[in-house]
Structures are given as structure tokens and as C-alpha cells.
Design a protein around this motif. Sequence first.
Motif, mmCIF file in Angstrom:
data_model
loop_
_atom_site.group_PDB
_atom_site.id
_atom_site.type_symbol
_atom_site.label_atom_id
_atom_site.label_comp_id
_atom_site.label_asym_id
_atom_site.label_seq_id
_atom_site.Cartn_x
_atom_site.Cartn_y
_atom_site.Cartn_z
ATOM 1 N N TRP A 128 0.830 -1.201 0.000
ATOM 2 C CA TRP A 128 0.000 0.000 0.000
ATOM 3 C C TRP A 128 0.863 1.250 0.000
ATOM 4 C CZ3 TRP A 128 -4.247 -1.043 4.203
ATOM 5 C CH2 TRP A 128 -5.021 -2.129 3.814
ATOM 6 N N ARG A 129 1.981 1.196 0.749
ATOM 7 C CA ARG A 129 2.876 2.343 0.821
ATOM 8 C C ARG A 129 3.483 2.650 -0.552
ATOM 9 N NH1 ARG A 129 5.291 1.318 5.830
ATOM 10 N NH2 ARG A 129 6.544 -0.250 4.800
ATOM 11 N N ARG A 130 3.857 1.584 -1.303
ATOM 12 C CA ARG A 130 4.403 1.780 -2.645
ATOM 13 C C ARG A 130 3.365 2.368 -3.594
ATOM 14 N NH1 ARG A 130 5.866 -3.598 -3.490
ATOM 15 N NH2 ARG A 130 6.667 -3.946 -1.439
ATOM 16 N N ILE A 131 2.121 1.901 -3.489
ATOM 17 C CA ILE A 131 1.056 2.441 -4.338
ATOM 18 C C ILE A 131 0.820 3.911 -4.014
ATOM 19 C CG2 ILE A 131 -1.423 2.334 -4.802
ATOM 20 C CD1 ILE A 131 -1.218 -0.710 -4.458
ATOM 21 N N LEU A 132 0.730 4.245 -2.747
ATOM 22 C CA LEU A 132 0.501 5.625 -2.327
ATOM 23 C C LEU A 132 1.672 6.519 -2.719
ATOM 24 C CD1 LEU A 132 -1.373 7.565 -0.853
ATOM 25 C CD2 LEU A 132 -0.237 6.948 1.264
ATOM 26 N N GLN A 167 3.310 11.744 -8.630
ATOM 27 C CA GLN A 167 2.682 12.427 -9.767
ATOM 28 C C GLN A 167 2.395 13.898 -9.454
ATOM 29 O OE1 GLN A 167 2.403 10.814 -12.658
ATOM 30 N NE2 GLN A 167 3.253 9.012 -11.630
ATOM 31 N N TRP A 168 2.391 14.261 -8.184
ATOM 32 C CA TRP A 168 2.107 15.626 -7.769
ATOM 33 C C TRP A 168 3.337 16.505 -7.966
ATOM 34 C CZ3 TRP A 168 -0.099 14.299 -2.266
ATOM 35 C CH2 TRP A 168 -1.284 13.582 -2.412
ATOM 36 N N THR A 209 10.060 4.043 -2.599
ATOM 37 C CA THR A 209 9.522 3.081 -3.559
ATOM 38 C C THR A 209 10.583 2.092 -4.001
ATOM 39 O OG1 THR A 209 9.987 4.579 -5.388
ATOM 40 C CG2 THR A 209 7.776 4.639 -4.470
ATOM 41 N N ALA A 210 11.854 2.474 -3.950
ATOM 42 C CA ALA A 210 12.915 1.594 -4.437
ATOM 43 C C ALA A 210 13.311 0.542 -3.417
ATOM 44 C CB ALA A 210 14.139 2.424 -4.808
#
Length: 84
Positions: free
Chosen positions: A29-33, A39-40, A54-55
Motif C-alpha cells: 500500500w505504501r508503494r502504491i501511495l 505524480q504531484w 519506492t525503491a
Amino acid sequence: MLAWQDLITAALVVASFCYATWSLMPAHWRRILTGAMLQWPLPAWARLRLSKATAGGACQCDGCEQSSPAHAAEKKIFFMQRRP
């Protein structure tokens, strides 16, 4: 005076809630968020920190990726016996 104390307390509670939620959230979930937040339009320091999040692996520790099975084989175990 009391209004400023209430605002500071509310800000600390919200920050603590966000930190606890982020820390206890499953890694998937943390990677998706994090991917959505990238994108912001964010400052460079925030983008760098989010891209590192994310890495990373599932446990988010830096030591796991640096170790290898070769290093584990090189370690010697010493047994020390106590005398009665």
C-alpha cells in the motif's frame, strides 16, 4: 493564548497520526501511495525521499540489500566454554 495551544496540539496529533499510519501501513500500500504522490508537483527533496521509499525492499532497511550469502559464509562462530 489557548487557541494557539489548541492549534499546536492538533497539528502534533495529526502529524503523529500520519507518521503512525505510514509506518504501520503494509509495504504494498505504501508503494502504491508513494507512486501516486510522485505524480504531484513536489519539491526536489520530497521527490528524492519518496523515490527512495519506492525503491526499497519490503522491510525498508538498508542493511538487507548490502549483505550477500558470501559474507554470511565467511563469518566464524566461536564457542567459549565456562569453567565451573
